[in-house]
Design an enzyme around this catalytic site. Structure first.
Site, mmCIF file in Angstrom:
data_model
loop_
_atom_site.group_PDB
_atom_site.id
_atom_site.type_symbol
_atom_site.label_atom_id
_atom_site.label_comp_id
_atom_site.label_asym_id
_atom_site.label_seq_id
_atom_site.Cartn_x
_atom_site.Cartn_y
_atom_site.Cartn_z
ATOM 1 N N TRP A 25 43.766 45.409 35.130
ATOM 2 C CA TRP A 25 43.243 44.067 34.883
ATOM 3 C C TRP A 25 42.568 43.923 33.532
ATOM 4 O O TRP A 25 42.695 42.887 32.876
ATOM 5 C CB TRP A 25 42.297 43.641 36.010
ATOM 6 C CG TRP A 25 43.030 43.472 37.308
ATOM 7 C CD1 TRP A 25 42.847 44.194 38.451
ATOM 8 C CD2 TRP A 25 44.099 42.558 37.595
ATOM 9 N NE1 TRP A 25 43.721 43.769 39.424
ATOM 10 C CE2 TRP A 25 44.490 42.778 38.927
ATOM 11 C CE3 TRP A 25 44.755 41.583 36.852
ATOM 12 C CZ2 TRP A 25 45.521 42.049 39.533
ATOM 13 C CZ3 TRP A 25 45.779 40.861 37.462
ATOM 14 C CH2 TRP A 25 46.145 41.091 38.780
ATOM 15 N N ASP B 263 34.745 40.606 34.370
ATOM 16 C CA ASP B 263 35.629 40.191 35.455
ATOM 17 C C ASP B 263 35.127 40.904 36.707
ATOM 18 O O ASP B 263 35.261 42.116 36.832
ATOM 19 C CB ASP B 263 37.071 40.603 35.112
ATOM 20 C CG ASP B 263 38.050 40.338 36.263
ATOM 21 O OD1 ASP B 263 37.627 39.845 37.322
ATOM 22 O OD2 ASP B 263 39.253 40.634 36.066
ATOM 23 N N LYS C 236 39.417 37.650 46.643
ATOM 24 C CA LYS C 236 39.272 39.077 46.948
ATOM 25 C C LYS C 236 38.087 39.314 47.876
ATOM 26 O O LYS C 236 38.193 39.973 48.887
ATOM 27 C CB LYS C 236 39.080 39.890 45.665
ATOM 28 C CG LYS C 236 40.236 39.784 44.689
ATOM 29 C CD LYS C 236 41.275 40.868 44.918
ATOM 30 C CE LYS C 236 42.581 40.574 44.190
ATOM 31 N NZ LYS C 236 42.450 40.376 42.759
HETATM 32 C C1 LIG Z 1 43.221 40.105 41.494
HETATM 33 C C2 LIG Z 1 42.495 40.259 40.237
HETATM 34 C C3 LIG Z 1 42.729 39.411 39.134
HETATM 35 C C4 LIG Z 1 43.781 38.346 39.115
HETATM 36 O O1 LIG Z 1 43.496 37.367 40.003
HETATM 37 P P1 LIG Z 1 44.352 36.018 40.196
HETATM 38 O O2 LIG Z 1 43.309 35.163 40.845
HETATM 39 O O3 LIG Z 1 45.495 36.366 41.075
HETATM 40 O O4 LIG Z 1 44.759 35.511 38.866
HETATM 41 C C5 LIG Z 1 41.955 39.590 38.009
HETATM 42 N N1 LIG Z 1 41.027 40.564 37.948
HETATM 43 C C6 LIG Z 1 40.799 41.399 38.976
HETATM 44 C C7 LIG Z 1 39.762 42.459 38.836
HETATM 45 C C8 LIG Z 1 41.524 41.274 40.154
HETATM 46 O O5 LIG Z 1 41.292 42.119 41.173
#
Ligand SMILES: *Cc1c(COP(=O)(O)O)cnc(C)c1O
Length: 342
Positions: free
Chosen positions: A88, A153, A177
């Protein structure tokens, strides 16, 4: 999501608080929805102790859109600096390179980069990192220090432990998540960083648009905000983010202990101090047994333990709604599987 949250949502799906109208049907400008929105932001502020220097915003487009919004909004004065240590953070860095100038200021595999390995470029505008690399199973055991705004993030460890929000310039998380359903993205930003987006930035890609309109410049994902509110209430009732932290430490150690005691039947390459408490990634030394393990797990009602398609192997995600009993059941199953197939 916690079962009791889903049950509550089901019970008021066709009529919210006996009003004969579903949240799915409410106008986002109605007084009833305003209440839902306000309680959700207030609870987030309370759970994370978010100071008034910071704005809480509800967006759409997931983590991926944040990969673009961060450089569009924050890189104007210089170079976005990226600490890259997994799928990511690499994706975010690649996206930033398309939008403005970006530099990789640290790089690591199977661990979080150490503070001393993070070397900011001279004209850095921010330091970006991914607190929990979901696919690789790597979590920062510390919060980096930087002389520039810190951007994180936190999609996959959102609300899983207390965070000193005041140390961050911007944090974002896709809700799906560890918070609510897909369709909602939460961003928390220091107010003085807003309003410096690149010229010609589309209205909906500027954080200021959300900050100035209580995230209601256009129709927000109302039902996702409502479900997230129910989850936020649940987290508070269960004991808040420090209780979530206690649980995730316990849940993850139940699995890492089995991996480490398996005599090489299971392996995990991540440096111990950087092992994720949310996503436990492991391999079977005899990889041919992996499909069998997935099959046998299914019989015990254990699902979604297949690794990410990019990396293969196995992965157990221990998000907040996964109970200690669930993790114990997986731990027992792994022990038994190693005993019978090792
Ligand atoms: C799943 C995830 C993303 C991407 O998420 P989307 O909402 O599907 O764009 C970005 N960063 C991390 C750490 C993730 O686990």
């Amino acid at each position: 999501m916690p079962l009791e949250v889903l049950e509550e949502a089901a019970s008021e799906l066709t009529g919210w608080h006996g009003k004969g109208i579903s949240v799915l049907e409410m106008s986002h400008r109605s007084a009833d929805f305003q209440k839902i929105y306000e309680e959700c932001t207030a609870l987030l502020r309370e759970l994370y102790a978010i100071p008034h220097t910071h704005e809480v915003m509800f967006l759409q487009g997931g983590g991926h859109l944040q990969f673009a919004m961060v450089p569009l909004n924050l890189a104007q004065s210089g170079i976005g600096n990226y600490a890259v240590n997994g799928v990511w953070s690499r994706k975010a860095f690649k996206e930033a390179e398309k939008i403005s100038s970006a530099a990789e200021c640290a790089c690591a595999e199977f661990r979080a980069p150490a503070q001393r390995d993070i070397r900011l470029s001279e004209n850095a505008s921010y330091l970006y990192y991914c607190s929990n690399e979901t696919v690789n199973g790597i979590q920062y055991p510390y919060i980096p220090e930087a002389t520039v705004p810190l951007v994180a993030d936190i999609s996959s460890d959102f609300l899983s432990k207390p965070l000193p929000i005041e140390r961050f310039g911007l944090l974002f998380a896709g809700a799906q998540k560890n918070f609510g359903p897909a369709g909602l993205t939460v961003a928390i930003a220091r107010k003085d960083l807003l309003g410096h987006e690149a010229p010609r930035t589309p209205t909906m890609l500027s954080y200021e648009t959300y900050a100035k309109s209580d995230s209601m410049y256009n129709t927000p994902p109302t039902f996702a905000i409502y479900l997230s509110l129910l989850v936020a209430r649940w987290i508070k009732k269960e004991g808040g983010v420090s209780e979530m932290q206690r649980r995730s430490e316990l849940k993850s150690s139940l699995l890492y202990d089995v991996i480490d005691a398996s005599g090489g039947f299971y392996t995990n390459k991540v440096e111990k101090s950087s092992r994720s408490k949310m996503n436990v990634v492991f391999n079977l030394t005899d990889a041919a047994l992996e499909p069998l393990m997935i099959e046998e797990a299914k019989k015990e009602d254990i699902v979604s333990i297949k690794g990410h398609r990019i990396l293969g192997g196995m992965r157990a995600s221990l998000y907040n709604a996964v109970s200690i009993e669930d993790a114990q059941a997986l731990s027992d199953f792994m022990k038994e599987f190693a005993r019978t197939h090792g």
